[in-house]
Design an enzyme around this catalytic site. Structure first.
Site, PDB file in Angstrom:
ATOM      1  N   HIS A 484      22.790   5.037 -23.362  1.00  0.00           N
ATOM      2  CA  HIS A 484      22.729   5.041 -24.823  1.00  0.00           C
ATOM      3  C   HIS A 484      22.041   6.279 -25.403  1.00  0.00           C
ATOM      4  CE1 HIS A 484      22.779   0.353 -24.521  1.00  0.00           C
ATOM      5  NE2 HIS A 484      23.990   0.869 -24.393  1.00  0.00           N
ATOM      6  N   PRO A 485      22.425   7.502 -25.041  1.00  0.00           N
ATOM      7  CA  PRO A 485      21.770   8.680 -25.622  1.00  0.00           C
ATOM      8  C   PRO A 485      22.117   8.861 -27.093  1.00  0.00           C
ATOM      9  CG  PRO A 485      23.649   9.349 -24.283  1.00  0.00           C
ATOM     10  CD  PRO A 485      23.476   7.868 -24.063  1.00  0.00           C
TER      11      PRO A 485
END
Length: 548
Positions: A484-485
């Protein structure tokens, strides 16, 4: 941007039709992931607008894309960017594998299909950073615009029902998942029923992007309905190597695999290449921190020190234990189960692996959850790349609000020079303390009478119930990304933000970023749903700006 096969240029939307001779469009969108699909599908609804969507990966034809439980089989294939971080000093000097979707649909075509909006406080924080229109009460309608809920519904339901993205409860939940839910209930956690309440503190089955048991990606929802529109051209196998500028105005893109090479944009170039790709393209165009650019041999076009900074990601630690009964998903990929799936979209292969979740606080004084527990009825080891040979279950413990942050930096000139990814995991000691506390909550659930009969000794990297110091060492040695960057082209009202509240790149003209990179703070949940909603809102902003 990485190792791509850019030998083929295809028009997904108008396959078989003649390519546009002048390659001039109103909008050129870079990246066909969650956000790019929304933008292309929505903007092309106006027949007077010409749209190009440029994707460096292939079309989404591989059968494993459709089979929910098969998503790990897409990792480290041509459908995956196959990124790796720099060595993380706080994680035993390990380089972590970061899969990212590299095909139509982007990561929505290889993720675990979890539709998790996040907590209302997340968006109220966005509102503080970028203005009240981004706060929860005004933003929630964009989730509903995207949603087509296929589960039980009453007058209190939070979901939309007319959107393009199918969302449903798990179709064939594993029997051990009910035991996890029972343990949550017995431990006093709130039974949410529907997960995506404004305050999602509690537990629920995971709502998933599936239709009739099969994956339903952003490409399925937004691109396929637009497939025969003459005003939408979708190029696959076309890697953008350079942004083309006229002074400070973005005039188009240069792409490998496109016959003419350049696609021109009369209104806007829109970057939707994700939290790695979008800052990388900006930096390669000379938009970024001057010292960082100079170190990579790049001349500065626009000084914007925030480009690539503020990188946040959810770090996850797996509490994995053996199951003494043959009831987990281990060995579920039998010919019989494959036949059940192919014939009716049913059976264990419809599992998204993360079948249930719990959001909780490690300290009672916190305003919102700081830990997520993801329940998987299988030993999920090494991103699922190591096929399980024993029955087991996994509770993924996820750090929802990391204090640590990292950055994306260029390593050289040219889009093929892969950027350096440094998430800065656990550089703030409070993050490690929170993860340790989260593991203790997972262990309490495992000790509950509902789950106790379903596990025995620890397995994989989990050492079992040990002292805090030993557990902390295990976390440093085994924690991994939850994929989840965000945050590397942060939007905000302040002059230091990369993008303004309308997602326009500061210091340029006709250049916008629409993807997870603009999120000013990471959400307490998974990032596909917020990215889709953000793109739905961006379509409104783009149309308003075009109208003057």
């Amino acid at each position: 941007m990485g190792n791509t096969r850019s030998t083929c240029t295809r028009q997904y939307a108008v396959e078989g039709a003649e390519l546009s001779k002048d390659r001039t469009y109103d909008y050129v969108i870079v990246g066909a992931g969650s956000a790019g699909c929304v933008l292309a599908g929505r903007l092309s609804e106006d027949p007077s607008v010409r749209v190009a969507l440029v994707e460096s990966g292939p079309r989404d034809r591989k059968p494993e894309i459709r089979i929910p439980a098969a998503f790990p089989k897409l990792f480290k294939t041509p459908y995956d960017w196959d990124h790796a971080t720099s060595k993380q000093g706080a994680l035993a000097d390990r380089e972590l594998y970061w899969p990212r979707g590299h095909m139509l649909g982007g990561s929505s075509s290889l993720n675990a299909m979890m539709w998790v909006r996040g907590h209302r406080d997340d968006y109220d924080a966005w509102g503080e950073a970028a203005g009240p229109e981004w706060a929860y009460d005004r933003f929630v309608r964009y989730f509903q615009r995207a949603e087509r809920w296929g589960g039980p519904r009453d007058e209190k339901s939070v979901y939309g029902t007319l959107g393009p993205l199918h969302i449903s409860p798990p179709r064939h939940a594993n029997p051990t998942t009910a035991a996890f839910l029972a343990a949550c209930r017995a431990q006093g956690l709130r039974d949410l029923g529907e997960l995506n309440q404004p305050d999602h503190s509690g537990f629920a089955l995971t709502p998933v992007n599936q239709h009739r048991g099969r994956r339903w990606s952003a490409a399925d929802g937004y691109l396929k309905p637009a497939a025969r529109r003459p005003n939408l051209d979708v190029y696959t196998g076309a890697r953008v190597t350079r942004l083309d500028f006229d002074g400070l105005r973005a005039a188009g893109v240069v792409a490998e695999g496109v016959t003419a090479g350049t696609l021109r944009a009369t209104r806007e170039v829109i970057l939707a290449a994700g939290a790695i790709g979008s800052p990388h393209l900006l930096q390669q165009a000379g938009i970024g921190d001057p010292d960082t650019l100079a170190a990579a041999g790049i001349d500065t076009r626009v000084s914007s020190p925030g480009v690539g900074r503020h990188l946040q990601d959810h770090l996850s630690y797996a509490v994995t234990v053996r199951c003494p009964r043959p009831v987990s998903l281990t060995g579920a990929d039998t010919p019989a189960n494959l036949a059940r799936f192919l014939l009716g979209g049913r059976g264990p292969l419809t599992s998204n692996i993360g079948e249930a979740v719990a959001f909780l606080k490690t300290r009672p004084e916190l305003p919102a959850p700081d830990i997520e527990l993801v329940y998987a009825p299988v030993p999920f080891v090494n991103h699922g790349l190591t096929p399980p040979t024993e029955h087991g279950i996994t509770l993924g413990v996820i750090l929802l609000q990391p204090r640590s942050a990292g950055r994306i930096t260029p390593t050289g000139t040219g889009a093929a020079a892969r950027p350096r990814i440094d998430p800065g995991y656990l550089t703030d000691d409070e993050d490690l303390r929170t993860l340790v506390a989260g593991v203790r909550r997972a262990e309490e659930l495992l000790a509950d009478g509902a789950l106790r009969p379903l596990h025995s000794e620890p397995m994989a990297g989990y050492p079992g119930v040990v002292d805090d110091e030993t557990l902390a060492r295990s976390i440093r040695s085994h924690a991994e990304t939850l994929y989840h960057p965000v945050g590397t082209c942060r939007m905000g009202a302040d002059a230091g933000s990369v993008t303004d509240p309308r997602l326009r790149v500061r210091g340029t003209e006709a250049l916008r970023v629409v993807d997870a990179s603009v999120m000013p703070h990471i959400t307490r949940g998974h990032t596909h749903a917020p990215t889709v909603a953000l793109a739905e809102k961006a379509v409104e902003l783009i149309r308003e700006d075009a109208a003057g």
